[in-house]
Design a protein around this motif. Structure first.
Motif, PDB file in Angstrom:
ATOM      1  N   GLY A 460       0.785  -1.225   0.000  1.00  0.00           N
ATOM      2  CA  GLY A 460       0.000   0.000   0.000  1.00  0.00           C
ATOM      3  C   GLY A 460       0.816   1.273   0.000  1.00  0.00           C
ATOM      4  N   MET A 461       2.159   1.183   0.068  1.00  0.00           N
ATOM      5  CA  MET A 461       2.961   2.403   0.163  1.00  0.00           C
ATOM      6  C   MET A 461       2.896   3.248  -1.103  1.00  0.00           C
ATOM      7  N   ALA A 462       2.605   2.630  -2.249  1.00  0.00           N
ATOM      8  CA  ALA A 462       2.481   3.422  -3.473  1.00  0.00           C
ATOM      9  C   ALA A 462       1.286   4.356  -3.392  1.00  0.00           C
ATOM     10  N   SER A 463       0.145   3.828  -2.980  1.00  0.00           N
ATOM     11  CA  SER A 463      -1.061   4.656  -2.936  1.00  0.00           C
ATOM     12  C   SER A 463      -1.054   5.627  -1.763  1.00  0.00           C
ATOM     13  N   THR A 464      -0.527   5.222  -0.597  1.00  0.00           N
ATOM     14  CA  THR A 464      -0.543   6.124   0.562  1.00  0.00           C
ATOM     15  C   THR A 464       0.413   7.295   0.394  1.00  0.00           C
ATOM     16  N   SER A 465       1.350   7.205  -0.560  1.00  0.00           N
ATOM     17  CA  SER A 465       2.271   8.320  -0.769  1.00  0.00           C
ATOM     18  C   SER A 465       1.566   9.533  -1.360  1.00  0.00           C
ATOM     19  N   VAL A 466       0.293   9.410  -1.706  1.00  0.00           N
ATOM     20  CA  VAL A 466      -0.476  10.566  -2.172  1.00  0.00           C
ATOM     21  C   VAL A 466      -0.651  11.594  -1.052  1.00  0.00           C
ATOM     22  N   MET A 467      -0.267  11.233   0.174  1.00  0.00           N
ATOM     23  CA  MET A 467      -0.329  12.193   1.276  1.00  0.00           C
ATOM     24  C   MET A 467       0.421  13.485   0.930  1.00  0.00           C
ATOM     25  N   GLU A 468       1.586  13.375   0.311  1.00  0.00           N
ATOM     26  CA  GLU A 468       2.394  14.571   0.056  1.00  0.00           C
ATOM     27  C   GLU A 468       1.614  15.653  -0.687  1.00  0.00           C
ATOM     28  N   SER A 492      -4.447   4.302   8.208  1.00  0.00           N
ATOM     29  CA  SER A 492      -4.382   3.118   7.337  1.00  0.00           C
ATOM     30  C   SER A 492      -3.029   2.414   7.430  1.00  0.00           C
ATOM     31  N   TYR A 493      -1.981   3.150   7.802  1.00  0.00           N
ATOM     32  CA  TYR A 493      -0.678   2.503   7.959  1.00  0.00           C
ATOM     33  C   TYR A 493      -0.762   1.311   8.913  1.00  0.00           C
ATOM     34  N   ASN A 494      -1.567   1.437   9.967  1.00  0.00           N
ATOM     35  CA  ASN A 494      -1.587   0.419  11.019  1.00  0.00           C
ATOM     36  C   ASN A 494      -2.667  -0.626  10.839  1.00  0.00           C
ATOM     37  N   GLN A 495      -3.355  -0.605   9.701  1.00  0.00           N
ATOM     38  CA  GLN A 495      -4.292  -1.693   9.417  1.00  0.00           C
ATOM     39  C   GLN A 495      -3.528  -3.013   9.329  1.00  0.00           C
ATOM     40  N   ALA A 496      -4.274  -4.097   9.412  1.00  0.00           N
ATOM     41  CA  ALA A 496      -3.640  -5.415   9.329  1.00  0.00           C
ATOM     42  C   ALA A 496      -2.879  -5.586   8.017  1.00  0.00           C
ATOM     43  N   ASN A 497      -3.414  -4.982   6.938  1.00  0.00           N
ATOM     44  CA  ASN A 497      -2.765  -5.101   5.634  1.00  0.00           C
ATOM     45  C   ASN A 497      -1.897  -3.889   5.312  1.00  0.00           C
ATOM     46  N   GLY A 498      -1.673  -3.003   6.282  1.00  0.00           N
ATOM     47  CA  GLY A 498      -0.954  -1.762   6.038  1.00  0.00           C
ATOM     48  C   GLY A 498       0.546  -1.888   6.217  1.00  0.00           C
ATOM     49  N   PRO A 499       1.296  -0.883   5.787  1.00  0.00           N
ATOM     50  CA  PRO A 499       2.763  -0.942   5.830  1.00  0.00           C
ATOM     51  C   PRO A 499       3.357  -0.649   7.203  1.00  0.00           C
ATOM     52  N   LYS A 500       2.573  -0.083   8.120  1.00  0.00           N
ATOM     53  CA  LYS A 500       3.030   0.189   9.502  1.00  0.00           C
ATOM     54  C   LYS A 500       4.332   0.999   9.521  1.00  0.00           C
ATOM     55  N   ILE A 501       4.372   2.050   8.733  1.00  0.00           N
ATOM     56  CA  ILE A 501       5.588   2.854   8.591  1.00  0.00           C
ATOM     57  C   ILE A 501       5.987   3.487   9.921  1.00  0.00           C
ATOM     58  N   ILE A 502       5.056   4.216  10.528  1.00  0.00           N
ATOM     59  CA  ILE A 502       5.369   4.926  11.773  1.00  0.00           C
ATOM     60  C   ILE A 502       5.662   3.934  12.895  1.00  0.00           C
TER      61      ILE A 502
END
Length: 865
Positions: A460-468, A492-502
């Motif tokens: 999901g990191m490709a789509s969540t990068s729309v934050m910028e 959404s980062y911390n969803q079960a299917n999320g990248p958990k970046i933070i």
């Protein structure tokens, strides 16, 4: 076990009804292989010798019609091949080959008259190499309901004789598939393609790929930016095999933004549409200055790009980026996927926005009118391609939100917002708001909304990068729903299917443990997080991003200021640097630059500028050939830089990074003007109400002598900060020949009443630094001079780099610029003593950024004696 019966079906038909067919049942012959050309493949061959367990290396001889495949395995159950894969993380490629013999009766030749061409159609294989009788026919022309369709030349078929089809298939994941290839009379939809040559953009050309002449009609509809129809024209046509220009050139002038061409061929019941860019509205630029609204006070300020001109070595690289890269980009390629969906590959939509972003930086700095015309054309065509619901992507309706279109939204938002700020063109901002509104409506955790994580790749990191750009859209509009959307992304980062970046960085302090470790997409998210920090004042997020920065700099950064191998972060100090290691993805280099720039803005800490300098003087400029403007996707420290001029993600990213360099060559820290990069040129800033112009003269990075003339509009008192580079020694400053006291190590401040013509003389030594090869290159060293890493370029030397040994205790550099060949961009070259097989010799080193521009194989890691 269920078996897949593989059959070859020969069908000749006119409009879909099978008039005749020949089915050939029976097995194929199959062979799993691996790529022996990579470093890992060669290692495998060596390991096979030791273990006695061997596998077969790949061989293009397997495509030949007379190759003996009798010892290959009979195949009618493809599940046995599902272990064939490519492991991109280690570069070990596995493939399999399938071959089949068949015969075609010449009684079927008459069926060619239906369309004049034959296609090969097959299902369920991803991007195979396909050969017919040893000839490559794998160029995909299109997709139909039967699968992928490839046009073939009928003279390749051996009528009433042996024919062989060979597939070479590479897979990126385990698979279980069915192949059902067959020949058929080509689909008319594939046989007639529209073209719009650069040299004749107002005309319509149609290529007839078949072997027969047909009659038809073309209607053209001209529309304006707001999709308002201006006029229609039509012409009867006769399409001969080959390229056909429609009789009579349709008149085109400025104001006609798009043309829609409609082709009708009654004999085939064929109707086909194609959109082209036919003109551009010429607009007068009225730049938009957006008042600051950040809740986090910024410590560094960039100078207005139009108020500074950088010359010297760095200025030349920026000029070349403008002149031989941005001015030569293929505009039809940039916008083609939007004019005619779908695009040629899943992320084709990112390039238009990347171009606009780079071009806006460069235009603001250079004011090049040719570049302005290209910017206007790209921006206006993007706006014209937007759908009524706000969608601006390259996917057909039924394929929306399945792969990379949110990613393309990101770059369209970035590019069009930058264009709006550069030009003041209101339709650009309106288009961005419509895109932002569609994203807010489509994605979220409310009933009827889509999970954003599922709409993009790399966890999901490709789509969540729309934050910028969504933060930037908030900055331009003050609409709080865009910040709400960014907060949804954080959740959404911390969803079960999320990248958990933070969460992962906070817990482990390591970026290589985040999601799948994909560096480009992760850094893109982190740039967005920093912008969100500025907008909301969230200092906790800032600390986590600083932790990520510390980890990258300490453990995962190459000496030239880039990161990633095979596009991912690896374990501590694993920094393989050869061409086979796919190191230094250009997109990572540019995004790492953006990440450091955001940290510099927020904190004003010069350690971030140090990393900007490292990247700029080495890997960023080193990834673009100054002679041609071509760009390396991966730019190795050892091997030939693989420069290419086609459009790929990195070819679009590197020019963005180079164009943004003037944002931090000089600036303000606090309220003080500061000189940061000691490059020759002119910069203008304000101290209170007084405008001050700084004129810098120097040959840096050749030497460390710098003279700055200070020209305030009127005599005034202010503080001026001068950066002391972390690599410099013997740093001295004189103002009007009076030596100044230097009390700190990073920045020295001079406060005085300045008058027009005051001169600052700066001197610093540029020392040589020896860098140990570390975990990846033990018993090797690299040489750094000031901010520049030096490289051995084989084209400038007569000895083999692999045989060279350096004694670091006796290392001295001698400038020998006259050795450089004609046409070489750059003037630095250094001779040093070395040994080859124990015998003394001399070798030539050049800055890594200049190396390989004429095609030479390079290395930065040399053997340590």
């Amino acid at each position: 076990m269920k078996k897949h019966i593989i059959a070859l079906l020969i069908i000749f038909c006119a409009t879909g009804a099978h008039s005749q067919q020949l089915i050939l049942n029976g097995s194929w012959r199959g062979l799993p292989v691996f790529d022996a050309n990579t470093k890992q493949g060669k290692a495998k061959i060596a390991a096979d010798v030791l273990t006695g367990v061997t596998e077969v290396p790949d061989n293009l001889a397997y495509k030949e019609i007379n190759f003996d495949d009798s010892k290959w395995q009979a195949v009618d159950d493809l599940s046995q091949f599902k272990y064939a894969y490519t492991d991109g993380a280690i570069g070990f490629n596995r493939y399999f080959w399938l071959r089949k013999e068949f015969s075609v009766s010449d009684s079927l030749k008459s069926m060619l008259n239906n369309t004049g061409s034959i296609s090969l159609v097959f299902k369920d294989i991803k991007a195979p190499d396909c050969y017919l009788n040893g000839v490559y026919i794998g160029e995909k022309y299109g997709e139909n309901s039967s699968g992928l369709e490839y046009l073939i030349k009928t003279n390749l078929i051996k009528w009433n004789d042996k024919n062989v089809i060979a597939f070479r298939v590479r897979y990126y994941s385990p698979f279980n598939m069915k192949i059902a290839p067959y020949f058929l009379a080509s689909s008319p939809d594939l046989l007639f393609t529209f073209e719009n040559p650069k040299e004749d953009p107002g005309s319509c050309y149609i290529r007839n790929l078949s072997q027969k002449e047909v009659q038809g009609k073309v209607t053209v509809i001209f529309t304006q930016l707001d999709k308002k129809e201006i006029k229609q024209e039509f012409v009867d046509i006769s399409l001969k095999p080959g390229l056909n220009k429609i009789d009579g050139q349709f008149p085109v002038s400025n104001g006609f933004i798009n043309g829609k061409f409609k082709l009708s061929i009654p004999d085939y019941q064929l109707k086909k549409e194609w959109n082209i860019s036919t003109g551009t509205d010429l607009i007068a630029y009225r730049p938009k200055v957006i008042p600051a609204m950040d809740k986090m006070a910024l410590s560094f300020g960039s100078l207005t790009l139009s108020d500074q001109k950088v010359s010297g070595w760095l200025g030349e690289r920026m000029n070349r980026n403008n002149d031989v890269r941005l001015l030569k980009v293929d505009i039809p390629q940039l916008i083609g996927g939007y004019l005619n969906q779908p695009g040629t590959h899943p992320w084709i939509g990112e390039h238009a926005g990347k171009f606009l972003d780079a071009a806006c930086f460069s235009y603001q700095n250079h004011k090049n009118e040719r570049l302005k015309l290209n910017m206007d054309q790209v921006a206006q065509n993007l706006i014209a391609a937007q759908k009524e619901d706000g969608y601006l992507g390259t996917y057909v309706f039924e394929k929306r939100w399945t792969s990379w279109d949110v990613w393309s939204f990101k770059y369209n938002l970035i590019g069009l917002m930058h264009y709006y700020e550069t030009s003041g063109f209101e339709p650009a901002l309106i288009a961005c708001k419509r895109m932002g509104d569609l994203l807010c409506k489509t994605f979220g955790n409310k009933p009827g909304q889509i999970d954003l994580i599922k709409a993009g790749t790399h966890v999901g990191m490709a789509s969540t990068s729309v934050m910028e750009p969504m933060v930037d859209l908030y900055r331009l509009t003050r609409d709080p729903k865009y910040i709400d959307f960014c907060n949804y992304i954080l959740e959404s980062y911390n969803q079960a299917n999320g990248p958990k970046i933070i969460e992962t960085i906070k817990e482990t302090g390591r970026v290589d443990k985040v999601a799948n470790g994909k560096a480009y997409e992760m850094l893109s998210n982190m740039v967005g997080i920093l912008k969100l920090c500025k907008a909301t004042g969230n200092k906790d997020l800032l600390k986590i991003m600083q932790t990520a920065w510390n980890d990258i700099v300490t453990n995962r950064l190459y000496i030239t200021g880039t990161a990633s191998s095979f596009e991912v972060f690896h374990d501590d100090h694993e920094l393989a640097a050869s061409a086979d290691d796919h190191m230094g993805e250009g997109c990572v280099t540019t995004t790492w630059l953006q990440f450091n720039y955001q940290l510099l803005l927020i904190t004003g800490e010069l350690k971030y500028l140090d990393e900007l300098e490292r990247t700029v003087y080495n890997h960023l400029t080193g990834a673009e050939n100054p002679q041609t403007g071509c760009v390396s996707y991966y730019t190795p420290l050892m091997g030939q830089k693989p420069f290419g001029c086609n459009i790929t993600c990195c070819m679009s990213s590197i020019p963005r990074g180079i164009a943004m360099i003037p944002l931090f060559t000089n600036g303000t820290i606090g309220n003080n003007p500061c000189i940061l990069f000691y490059q020759p040129g002119v910069s203008k800033t304000s101290t209170g109400k007084t405008v001050v112009v700084f004129n810098t003269e120097t040959r840096f990075p050749q030497d460390g002598d710098v003279t700055i003339t200070v020209n305030p509009a009127q005599t005034t008192k202010f503080k001026l900060d001068l950066r002391i580079p972390h690599w410099a020694t013997d740093f001295t400053v004189l103002v009007n020949n009076t030596k100044q006291d230097i009390k700190i190590s990073e920045l020295t401040t001079i406060e005085r009443v300045w008058k027009k013509g005051d001169k600052i003389d700066i001197h610093f030594s540029i020392p040589i630094k020896i860098i140990d090869g570390g975990k990846s290159y033990p018993r090797h060293l690299a040489i750094q001079r000031g901010p520049q890493v030096l490289a051995f370029d084989q084209s400038l030397n007569t000895v083999d780099a692999g045989k060279v040994t350096i004694n670091p205790e006796k290392l001295q550099l001698k400038a020998v610029a006259d050795i450089l060949p004609q046409g070489w961009i750059g003037s630095q070259a250094y001779e040093i003593d070395a040994t080859v097989d124990g015998s003394p010799t001399k070798i030539i080193l050049v800055p890594y950024a200049d190396a390989s521009q004429s095609g030479g194989v390079i290395t930065t890691w040399l053997k340590n004696i």
